[in-house]
Enzyme design. Sequence first.
Site, short mmCIF file in Angstrom:
data_model
loop_
_atom_site.label_atom_id
_atom_site.label_comp_id
_atom_site.label_asym_id
_atom_site.label_seq_id
_atom_site.Cartn_x
_atom_site.Cartn_y
_atom_site.Cartn_z
N SER A 140 -7.14 -3.59 5.55
CA SER A 140 -6.55 -3.90 5.57
C SER A 140 -4.70 -2.79 6.05
O SER A 140 -5.66 -1.79 6.20
CB SER A 140 -6.28 -3.70 3.96
OG SER A 140 -4.36 -3.51 3.37
N TYR A 153 -6.04 0.89 -4.04
CA TYR A 153 -6.16 0.19 -2.59
C TYR A 153 -6.53 0.77 -1.82
O TYR A 153 -7.32 0.49 -0.75
CB TYR A 153 -5.90 -1.00 -2.90
CG TYR A 153 -6.13 -2.13 -1.54
CD1 TYR A 153 -6.61 -3.17 -2.59
CD2 TYR A 153 -5.09 -2.25 -0.73
CE1 TYR A 153 -6.99 -4.29 -1.17
CE2 TYR A 153 -5.12 -3.26 -0.05
CZ TYR A 153 -6.91 -4.52 -0.30
OH TYR A 153 -6.14 -4.95 0.85
#
Length: 256
Positions: A140, A153
């Site tokens: 990501s 995350y």
Amino acid sequence: MVERTYPWKLAWITGASGAICGEVARRLADAGVSVAATARLSEKLDQLAASNERITAYPADVLKSDELKATVAKIEATLGPIDLALLGAGMYVPFDIRNIDLDGFHRTMALNVDGVINAAAAVLPPMLARNSGHIAIMGSLFGYSGWPETGSYGASKAAVINLAESLELELHGTGVDLTLINPGFVDTPLNAAYDPKKKLFVMSPAVCAGRILKKLPRKPYEIAFPTKVELFLKTVRSMPRAISFPLIRWFTKTLQ
């Protein structure tokens, strides 16, 4: 839809019941690629397998390394050598500094990091033995820089980025290629709890899958998008913290 051909005969996809990887699986199968779809046993996995005869479900838990090794052995014994392994199992939980979800943090780190290395450990030995293969890892862009409310995350994806860099250095010359896939915000059930106002240039799973498959056959080290988010996050990452922290605080406040 434009018909595409891909250089792989068999793709193994973990996290296949998710929105992005499920879309990738369907597009590959529609183009004639055989897909071995792995996720924990669920109705979504069954539905994915039922959507195309070229998709076969191989249920497994990516947190169980022995189970993944057995799954890879079963896939290769049944369908042939895995050309492409897309390691996409992952999760997101909200991160609130006033009430940190420790269980959520630990589960996120386990699935997003351990799940990747467990799958890599299962598929790399046969690929290295053949001097051939392609591993794609879902990271990501938010692994490049800290971002409000993404503590769990972001930390997990930062670890994935570092892991991918280390693997790339060691895989050079082995015949096995590695691609790190770093999307920005994708509109999936995974991050539905995140403030919609702060999702920069959010895209659909279909758009995300299309961008991945457009570039993946060329086997680049990194596929990152959207470009504006990539440039912003990589730029602030390279700045002195005395500049980058105020800049990010200011920017996120403008989104409220």
